[in-house]
Design an enzyme around this catalytic site. Sequence first.
Site, PDB file in Angstrom:
ATOM      1  N   GLU A 127       0.716  -1.129  -0.051  1.00 55.32           N
ATOM      2  CA  GLU A 127       0.016  -0.237  -0.080  1.00 55.32           C
ATOM      3  C   GLU A 127       0.568   0.537   0.289  1.00 55.32           C
ATOM      4  O   GLU A 127       1.454   1.498   0.883  1.00 55.32           O
ATOM      5  CB  GLU A 127      -1.202   0.158   1.272  1.00 55.32           C
ATOM      6  CG  GLU A 127      -2.171   0.804   1.099  1.00 55.32           C
ATOM      7  CD  GLU A 127      -3.186   0.616   1.800  1.00 55.32           C
ATOM      8  OE1 GLU A 127      -2.685  -0.098   3.084  1.00 55.32           O
ATOM      9  OE2 GLU A 127      -4.055   2.101   2.601  1.00 55.32           O
ATOM     10  N   ARG A 146       5.558 -13.629   9.505  1.00 51.56           N
ATOM     11  CA  ARG A 146       5.952 -12.235   9.342  1.00 51.56           C
ATOM     12  C   ARG A 146       7.227 -12.234   9.454  1.00 51.56           C
ATOM     13  O   ARG A 146       6.883 -12.212  10.726  1.00 51.56           O
ATOM     14  CB  ARG A 146       5.384 -10.803   8.959  1.00 51.56           C
ATOM     15  CG  ARG A 146       5.176 -10.916  10.976  1.00 51.56           C
ATOM     16  CD  ARG A 146       3.479  -9.933  11.148  1.00 51.56           C
ATOM     17  NE  ARG A 146       3.579  -8.397  10.649  1.00 51.56           N
ATOM     18  CZ  ARG A 146       3.553  -8.078   9.539  1.00 51.56           C
ATOM     19  NH1 ARG A 146       1.889  -8.109   8.575  1.00 51.56           N
ATOM     20  NH2 ARG A 146       3.536  -6.503   8.871  1.00 51.56           N
ATOM     21  N   LYS A 193       4.041   0.723  10.474  1.00 52.22           N
ATOM     22  CA  LYS A 193       4.161   1.584   9.237  1.00 52.22           C
ATOM     23  C   LYS A 193       4.146   2.515  10.244  1.00 52.22           C
ATOM     24  O   LYS A 193       4.163   3.498   9.995  1.00 52.22           O
ATOM     25  CB  LYS A 193       3.548   1.547   8.409  1.00 52.22           C
ATOM     26  CG  LYS A 193       3.958   0.849   6.754  1.00 52.22           C
ATOM     27  CD  LYS A 193       2.365   1.334   6.048  1.00 52.22           C
ATOM     28  CE  LYS A 193       3.262   0.401   4.425  1.00 52.22           C
ATOM     29  NZ  LYS A 193       2.303  -0.391   4.054  1.00 52.22           N
TER      30      LYS A 193
HETATM   31  P1  ATP Z   1      -0.345  -1.740   6.483  1.00 51.22           P
HETATM   32  O1  ATP Z   1      -0.565  -1.968   8.305  1.00 51.22           O
HETATM   33  O2  ATP Z   1      -0.034  -0.619   5.743  1.00 51.22           O
HETATM   34  O3  ATP Z   1      -1.016  -3.019   5.905  1.00 51.22           O
HETATM   35  P2  ATP Z   1       2.054  -3.448   6.173  1.00 51.22           P
HETATM   36  O4  ATP Z   1       2.781  -3.903   6.761  1.00 51.22           O
HETATM   37  O5  ATP Z   1       1.040  -4.973   5.646  1.00 51.22           O
HETATM   38  O6  ATP Z   1       1.997  -2.287   6.732  1.00 51.22           O
HETATM   39  P3  ATP Z   1       2.165  -3.436   3.058  1.00 51.22           P
HETATM   40  O7  ATP Z   1       2.041  -2.626   2.035  1.00 51.22           O
HETATM   41  O8  ATP Z   1       0.009  -3.963   2.706  1.00 51.22           O
HETATM   42  O9  ATP Z   1       2.544  -3.032   4.511  1.00 51.22           O
HETATM   43  O10 ATP Z   1       2.346  -4.587   2.332  1.00 51.22           O
HETATM   44  C1  ATP Z   1       3.154  -4.902   1.389  1.00 51.22           C
HETATM   45  C2  ATP Z   1       3.155  -6.427   1.483  1.00 51.22           C
HETATM   46  O11 ATP Z   1       4.400  -6.795   2.280  1.00 51.22           O
HETATM   47  C3  ATP Z   1       2.330  -7.319   2.272  1.00 51.22           C
HETATM   48  O12 ATP Z   1       2.109  -8.737   1.459  1.00 51.22           O
HETATM   49  C4  ATP Z   1       2.373  -7.843   3.500  1.00 51.22           C
HETATM   50  O13 ATP Z   1       1.902  -9.687   3.945  1.00 51.22           O
HETATM   51  C5  ATP Z   1       4.191  -8.095   3.575  1.00 51.22           C
HETATM   52  N1  ATP Z   1       4.444  -7.582   4.485  1.00 51.22           N
HETATM   53  C6  ATP Z   1       4.511  -6.550   5.943  1.00 51.22           C
HETATM   54  N2  ATP Z   1       5.276  -6.435   7.069  1.00 51.22           N
HETATM   55  C7  ATP Z   1       5.782  -7.850   6.714  1.00 51.22           C
HETATM   56  C8  ATP Z   1       6.965  -8.466   7.452  1.00 51.22           C
HETATM   57  N3  ATP Z   1       7.025  -7.880   8.227  1.00 51.22           N
HETATM   58  N4  ATP Z   1       7.342  -9.391   7.353  1.00 51.22           N
HETATM   59  C9  ATP Z   1       6.819  -9.956   6.264  1.00 51.22           C
HETATM   60  N5  ATP Z   1       6.043  -9.506   4.905  1.00 51.22           N
HETATM   61  C10 ATP Z   1       5.628  -8.098   5.152  1.00 51.22           C
HETATM   62 MG    MG Z   2      -1.066  -4.349   4.620  1.00 49.06          MG
END
Ligand code: ATP
Ligand code: MG
Length: 594
Positions: A60, A295, A305
């Site tokens: 996002e 994750r 974030k």
């Molecule tokens: P938000 O809190 O805004 O949802 P987010 O960390 O999920 O934040 P996204 O931009 O939705 O951010 O993440 C993009 C991709 O990265 C998603 O598929 C998410 O699952 C993956 N991702 C985010 N954080 C992690 C993490 N700590 N470890 C592994 N994958 C991650």
């Molecule tokens: Mg997300």
Amino acid sequence: MSQEKAPIPLGSNFIRAIVDKDLEQGVYASRKWAGTPGDATHQAAGQPDPAKIRTRFPPEPNGYLHIGHAKSIFLNFGLARDYNGVCHLRFDDTNPEKESQEYVDSITDSVKWLGFGWQNGGESNLYFASNYFDFMYRAAEALIENGHAYVDSQSAEEMRINRGTLTEAGKNSLWRERTVAENLALFREMRDGKHADGSLILRSKIDMASPNINLRDPAIYRVRRAHHHNTGDKWCIYPMYTFAHPIEDALEQITHSICTLEFEDQRPFYDWLLERLAEAGLLAHPLPKQYEFARLNLTYVVLSKRKLIQLVEEKHVSGWDDPRLPTLAGARRRGYVAEGFKLFTDRIGVSKADSWIDYSTFEDCMREVLNINAERRIAVLDPIKLVIDNYPVNSVEDCFAPNHPLKPELGKRIVPLTRELWIEREDFMEVPSKGYFRLTPEGMVRLRYGYVVKCTGCEKDANGNVTVVHCEYLPDTKSGTPGSDSVKVKGNIHWVSAQHAYECEVRLYDRLFKEAHPGQGQTEDGHDRDFLTDINPNSVTVITAQLEPSLKDAKAEDSFQFERHGYFVADKIDSVAGKPVFNRTVTLRDAWQK
Ligand code: ATP
Ligand code: MG
């Protein structure tokens, strides 16, 4: 959560096992791809998909990518690369607030920096989910027409109460039995701006008694008057994430939709929705499937974030690319390297159980890669003068220092030796402690790549601090000349010619948080602890160092090992030609190990 002890062997993880099986069984063999995302009719007119699998990385654009995202990037792009597939970079920009071009640009930069791209043959697989709003709207109408969705007039509060709990079934909304015609008319009014924000909501019609709360008629479209960075003011209704995401995957012919564990409970809705749209003829089988992995949780950093935004906005750091942040932009400026990220993600593996990875595991990966790749240089970080009193005043002599001990083919460089040198303050001790083998009054050491010297005394200021150390050199002991090792010494210290040194700003970065789990736990009076209270007050020290002259020519982002100190990089932003400044990436050894 447990500390991860035994990583899964490289290259084999449960997701790869699933892909292997799917390919063996030809699950996706019949898929067609028209060259662009689209519905069943669009794809049916295309070719058999040349990509064996399609994965996607769907950030996002509401913040910068961080080390956790790198895990997902290596997983998704890595799978595509290894299986003759394609990975899409998709901006999940269906939420009109908080998204911006700055974030889009930084995300594309970071993905490229990690070594991946979205250009496949003549095709660019970079997509914006907001380009699918028209289809999403059509899908919502199709659900209504088939009796799978209804417009609810309950307030948010009523909906919350009637949703039930984990142990109690929910209650049907009074509006659940509206006719198709009424639902369609109301939904169109929502679209046309006839209803206030939050007054009506479109919900799927599944089962208010489902044990999975996510199946109790989840919302799919809400009224929200907000300007969107891509579609402007065209829409005043926006799809919910859980509705939008499966559709995005399906339009892009994704085969394996890989997400983090918190979406596990959403999987039944993912499948329900796509099956209903396939029944309606809007999508074709085989449909994408969702798989969840754990994750990344890393000690000593925050990967949320919201918290990262707070650190930047409240100026606890200098910006999104502050070298202390776990953002990829910060990591790059810090001198961490893409290859180190690859090693790290290989080493931690992909699992289905949440765990914490110690930050030192990450740093070790960077050390390992930098040890192989970074040339060696000499830097005196805390300088004190050493005068060789028996050395001719105007002489300059070449000494030869190997650029890389593991790679003799990289040759040697000249470092000039003169009468006055800079050495590390800690390399002289007037009253030596036990086991100290460096310079002491009357002691002898080798000046690395140069001569053996014998200390003759020191000068001190009024406070008793040593200001200059004096010594004499032994002429027949120059490194690399015959008989040079006739005099045996235990210590070997580095130095830089004072006349030639490049005086330079060096930033010594350390961890941003002093606690392994910032903000975890409660205060004595029972409140949640604030992660900001765990900030390490000494996370950066700016010093003026004396560097060997060749470092003046370093280009931005060149990495070096400063012998005995660690790995340093010429800062990407503040370095100018002929005048680089350096950031410490990581020390040679972990100073945090307890
Ligand atoms: P938000 O809190 O805004 O949802 P987010 O960390 O999920 O934040 P996204 O931009 O939705 O951010 O993440 C993009 C991709 O990265 C998603 O598929 C998410 O699952 C993956 N991702 C985010 N954080 C992690 C993490 N700590 N470890 C592994 N994958 C991650
Ligand atoms: Mg997300």
